[in-house]
Scaffold this motif. Structure first.
Motif, PDB file in Angstrom:
ATOM      1  N   VAL A   1      45.764  36.917  33.307  1.00 11.15           N
ATOM      2  CA  VAL A   1      45.331  35.745  34.078  1.00 11.15           C
ATOM      3  C   VAL A   1      46.294  35.466  35.226  1.00 11.15           C
ATOM      4  O   VAL A   1      45.884  35.227  36.368  1.00 11.15           O
ATOM      5  CB  VAL A   1      45.210  34.513  33.162  1.00 11.15           C
ATOM      6  CG1 VAL A   1      44.986  33.249  33.989  1.00 11.15           C
ATOM      7  CG2 VAL A   1      44.061  34.699  32.176  1.00 11.15           C
TER       8      VAL A   1
ATOM      9  N   VAL B   1      39.788  27.992  30.450  1.00  8.40           N
ATOM     10  CA  VAL B   1      40.654  29.168  30.291  1.00  8.40           C
ATOM     11  C   VAL B   1      41.610  28.971  29.124  1.00  8.40           C
ATOM     12  O   VAL B   1      41.825  29.879  28.307  1.00  8.40           O
ATOM     13  CB  VAL B   1      41.426  29.445  31.598  1.00  8.40           C
ATOM     14  CG1 VAL B   1      42.407  30.592  31.405  1.00  8.40           C
ATOM     15  CG2 VAL B   1      40.456  29.775  32.729  1.00  8.40           C
TER      16      VAL B   1
ATOM     17  N   LEU C   1      37.463  35.304  35.403  1.00  8.05           N
ATOM     18  CA  LEU C   1      38.654  35.251  34.550  1.00  8.05           C
ATOM     19  C   LEU C   1      38.268  35.217  33.070  1.00  8.05           C
ATOM     20  O   LEU C   1      38.854  35.932  32.245  1.00  8.05           O
ATOM     21  CB  LEU C   1      39.494  34.023  34.898  1.00  8.05           C
ATOM     22  CG  LEU C   1      40.363  34.103  36.156  1.00  8.05           C
ATOM     23  CD1 LEU C   1      41.047  32.764  36.399  1.00  8.05           C
ATOM     24  CD2 LEU C   1      41.402  35.205  36.033  1.00  8.05           C
TER      25      LEU C   1
END
Length: 332
Positions: free
Chosen positions: A184, A153, A206
């Motif tokens: 997020v 991420v 995500l």
């Protein structure tokens, strides 16, 4: 004459910055709540991140979770969690349960012998029960998966920051990244608040949400750059309002069509993909919102260059000083 669906009129004059402080305040409060929920309530990690063994059982007869749990008591497991799975696609003779078992063993998973004992114990309660799937993940692997997910991420966010910085200006890159972090945190906060299962499929959702959100943001920023070149003397807030209005139809159509497909998957896709689809659906909502309100507000506060190229001499608006396309326009 062919029928064409229009969710947004061809020309809109919505002042998106009229309630700027209210929208930013709501977003800031939501981010704080998400962080507090994650810290104090924690995430309901799935088998990928916690380690252990998850057994998916099916039976043709109805069962009681209490009876399943009582059958496994006293077998020396450190943690036993049993949940019944409901799905609209299941028939009257299909009853599904997820049995998660943690052990004190170094591997963190159930041995084949213990698995046979678990199956025998459940068959005493429900002779029709069958084991459809068995998944085992050790604690070392789960810790590594958590670190890898966080790195994935973070790397995606930094890559997006670099891309927008090179393509546009650093102010726009900061605005896009702030919007992505907002997306997020809100998604993780929802999973913590409602204790939805958080596993590798959620991480995939995500990352997909980041791609969707930044694609929407780049389209709007590209039009913003064109308008900044064309309307050099117009106030920045008015240029940004004009830009969002010009791209509003595309933004709404993209979000709605994506949401329709995801909603169909959420309802009909079954429990296996439900966590992934919910994260995606929520990400589409917050991603569209952050593109319109969060990213633009950050750029407005930081300011941006206005000397990217010559203005259009044929455009009368470019010759007027501080002209606003919203003068005399009513709130839509």
């Amino acid at each position: 004459m062919a029928f064409r669906l229009k969710l947004v009129p061809d020309v809109t004059n919505i002042d998106f910055f009229r309630w700027q402080w209210l929208t930013v305040g709501i977003s800031a409060l939501a981010v704080v709540i998400s962080i507090l929920a994650t810290v104090f309530m924690g995430l309901n990690y799935g088998i990928d991140f916690r380690g252990g063994t998850t057994i998916r059982t099916e039976s043709t007869t109805a069962f009681e979770i209490g009876e399943y749990r009582q059958a496994l008591d006293g077998m020396g497991f450190s943690d036993v969690s049993i949940t019944e799975v409901f799905d609209p696609s299941f028939g009257a003779d299909r009853h599904v349960a997820m049995v998660r078992i943690g052990t004190t063993d170094e591997t963190g998973s159930v041995s084949p012998q213990q698995l046979n004992e678990v199956e025998a114990a459940l068959k005493e309660v429900d002779p029709a029960v069958t084991f459809v799937s068995v998944e085992s993940v050790g604690p070392k692997v789960s810790d590594e998966l958590i670190r890898t997910a966080v790195i994935a991420v973070a790397a995606a966010t930094l890559g997006i920051l670099a891309y927008i910085w090179l393509r546009f200006e650093w102010q726009l890159a900061v605005g896009a990244v702030v919007a992505l972090v907002h997306d997020v945190l809100l998604t993780v906060g929802v999973f913590a608040l409602f204790q939805f299962k958080f596993d590798l499929t959620t991480i995939a959702a995500l990352l997909t949400t980041l791609g969707f959100s930044v694609n929407d943001t780049v389209v709007v920023f590209d039009r913003l750059r064109e308008n900044l070149i064309k309307y050099k003397s117009m106030k920045l807030v008015d240029v940004m309002n004009l830009t969002v209005n010009e791209t509003l139809s595309r933004t709404v159509m993209t979000a709605v069509t994506t949401a329709i497909a995801l909603t169909a998957m959420l309802v009909l896709g079954g429990d296996v993909v439900r966590g992934f689809v919910f994260a995606m659906l929520w990400g589409v909502f917050v991603g569209t919102y952050s593109t319109v309100y969060i990213a633009k507000s950050v750029v407005l506060w930081l300011g941006v260059r206005r000397d990217w190229g010559p203005s259009d001499p044929k455009d009368p608006k470019a010759k007027r000083k501080n002209v606003s396309p919203f003068e005399g326009a009513e709130e839509v």
